[in-house]
Design a protein around this motif. Structure first.
Motif, mmCIF file in Angstrom:
data_model
loop_
_atom_site.group_PDB
_atom_site.id
_atom_site.type_symbol
_atom_site.label_atom_id
_atom_site.label_comp_id
_atom_site.label_asym_id
_atom_site.label_seq_id
_atom_site.Cartn_x
_atom_site.Cartn_y
_atom_site.Cartn_z
ATOM 1 N N MET A 1 0.837 -1.159 0.000
ATOM 2 C CA MET A 1 0.000 0.000 0.000
ATOM 3 C C MET A 1 0.894 1.238 0.000
ATOM 4 S SD MET A 1 -2.526 1.257 3.011
ATOM 5 C CE MET A 1 -4.146 1.060 2.342
ATOM 6 N N ARG A 2 0.566 2.169 -0.829
ATOM 7 C CA ARG A 2 1.338 3.407 -0.895
ATOM 8 C C ARG A 2 0.654 4.471 -0.063
ATOM 9 N NH1 ARG A 2 2.703 7.301 -5.831
ATOM 10 N NH2 ARG A 2 4.337 8.422 -4.742
ATOM 11 N N MET A 3 1.437 5.111 0.802
ATOM 12 C CA MET A 3 0.897 6.163 1.660
ATOM 13 C C MET A 3 1.108 7.511 0.978
ATOM 14 S SD MET A 3 -0.122 4.464 4.309
ATOM 15 C CE MET A 3 -0.265 5.588 5.661
ATOM 16 N N SER A 4 0.132 8.391 1.103
ATOM 17 C CA SER A 4 0.267 9.722 0.550
ATOM 18 C C SER A 4 0.646 10.679 1.665
ATOM 19 C CB SER A 4 -1.042 10.098 -0.117
ATOM 20 O OG SER A 4 -1.545 11.293 0.334
ATOM 21 N N ASN A 5 1.525 11.595 1.370
ATOM 22 C CA ASN A 5 1.996 12.578 2.340
ATOM 23 C C ASN A 5 1.176 13.849 2.169
ATOM 24 O OD1 ASN A 5 3.373 14.364 3.931
ATOM 25 N ND2 ASN A 5 5.386 13.687 3.267
ATOM 26 N N ALA A 6 0.450 14.259 3.217
ATOM 27 C CA ALA A 6 -0.422 15.426 3.130
ATOM 28 C C ALA A 6 0.370 16.727 2.941
ATOM 29 C CB ALA A 6 -1.286 15.523 4.374
ATOM 30 N N LEU A 7 1.565 16.809 3.489
ATOM 31 C CA LEU A 7 2.389 18.012 3.343
ATOM 32 C C LEU A 7 3.795 17.625 2.893
ATOM 33 C CD1 LEU A 7 1.357 20.070 6.501
ATOM 34 C CD2 LEU A 7 0.735 20.525 4.139
ATOM 35 N N PRO A 8 3.946 17.240 1.620
ATOM 36 C CA PRO A 8 5.281 16.844 1.164
ATOM 37 C C PRO A 8 6.235 18.042 1.187
ATOM 38 C CG PRO A 8 3.779 17.025 -0.692
ATOM 39 C CD PRO A 8 2.958 17.200 0.547
ATOM 40 N N PRO A 9 7.542 17.787 1.304
ATOM 41 C CA PRO A 9 8.518 18.869 1.364
ATOM 42 C C PRO A 9 8.417 19.845 0.196
ATOM 43 C CG PRO A 9 9.564 16.804 1.933
ATOM 44 C CD PRO A 9 8.159 16.481 1.474
ATOM 45 N N SER A 10 7.977 19.371 -0.955
ATOM 46 C CA SER A 10 7.892 20.242 -2.127
ATOM 47 C C SER A 10 6.625 21.095 -2.154
ATOM 48 C CB SER A 10 7.957 19.390 -3.400
ATOM 49 O OG SER A 10 6.860 18.485 -3.415
ATOM 50 N N ALA A 11 5.688 20.863 -1.267
ATOM 51 C CA ALA A 11 4.448 21.637 -1.236
ATOM 52 C C ALA A 11 4.738 23.080 -0.820
ATOM 53 C CB ALA A 11 3.455 21.005 -0.258
ATOM 54 N N SER A 12 3.874 24.000 -1.235
ATOM 55 C CA SER A 12 4.084 25.401 -0.875
ATOM 56 C C SER A 12 3.901 25.625 0.621
ATOM 57 C CB SER A 12 3.129 26.295 -1.661
ATOM 58 O OG SER A 12 1.790 25.956 -1.353
ATOM 59 N N ARG A 13 3.121 24.773 1.275
ATOM 60 C CA ARG A 13 2.919 24.846 2.720
ATOM 61 C C ARG A 13 3.367 23.513 3.322
ATOM 62 N NH1 ARG A 13 -2.219 23.653 5.456
ATOM 63 N NH2 ARG A 13 -1.680 23.827 7.625
ATOM 64 N N ASN A 14 4.442 23.541 4.098
ATOM 65 C CA ASN A 14 4.937 22.324 4.731
ATOM 66 C C ASN A 14 5.568 22.678 6.070
ATOM 67 O OD1 ASN A 14 7.779 22.928 4.397
ATOM 68 N ND2 ASN A 14 7.457 22.526 2.226
ATOM 69 N N GLN A 15 6.124 21.696 6.747
ATOM 70 C CA GLN A 15 6.691 21.909 8.078
ATOM 71 C C GLN A 15 8.202 21.694 8.107
ATOM 72 O OE1 GLN A 15 4.311 19.120 10.308
ATOM 73 N NE2 GLN A 15 2.823 20.697 10.817
ATOM 74 N N VAL A 16 8.845 21.789 6.974
ATOM 75 C CA VAL A 16 10.271 21.514 6.882
ATOM 76 C C VAL A 16 11.076 22.462 7.771
ATOM 77 C CG1 VAL A 16 12.269 21.494 5.329
ATOM 78 C CG2 VAL A 16 10.100 20.467 4.602
ATOM 79 N N ALA A 17 10.816 23.758 7.716
ATOM 80 C CA ALA A 17 11.579 24.728 8.515
ATOM 81 C C ALA A 17 11.354 24.508 10.010
ATOM 82 C CB ALA A 17 11.205 26.150 8.124
ATOM 83 N N GLU A 18 10.107 24.239 10.407
ATOM 84 C CA GLU A 18 9.805 24.012 11.821
ATOM 85 C C GLU A 18 10.497 22.757 12.344
ATOM 86 O OE1 GLU A 18 7.577 24.735 9.484
ATOM 87 O OE2 GLU A 18 6.516 26.528 10.163
#
Length: 98
Positions: A1-18
């Motif tokens: 099963m493939r999981m989808s990431n709701a906020l991938p790093p490439s999205a305009s809104r993500n939590q990478v910096a936090e």
């Protein structure tokens, strides 16, 4: 099963910096090094957690406030007896993440 990431790093809104700031804090702050201790100090019924994290020597402490409901703000209280470093409003407080 493939999981989808709701906020991938490439999205305009993500939590990478936090997450990067949190990782830096975990790696560098004395309270998160070997021998550090934590203590729950939450007072009241809010949907959150207040805890103190201290370094092994007790010279550096963090008050960590966690809201457990991402949809709603909460009020948190803590025991000044358990957290004397953080007694009054604004005394010694500095946001290390934002």
């Amino acid at each position: 099963m493939r999981m989808s990431n709701a906020l991938p790093p490439s999205a305009s809104r993500n939590q990478v910096a936090e997450i990067a700031r949190l990782n830096a804090l975990l790696q560098t702050h004395p309270a998160f090094q070997k021998g550090g201790v934590q203590q729950l100090v939450t007072v009241g019924d809010g949907n959150g957690i207040a805890m103190i994290r201290r370094d092994a020597e007790g010279g550096s402490a963090l008050l960590i406030l966690i809201n457990l409901d991402p949809e709603q703000a909460c009020e948190l209280g803590w025991s000044a007896d358990d957290a004397p470093e953080f007694r009054g409003p604004g005394e010694g407080f500095r946001d290390l993440l934002t």
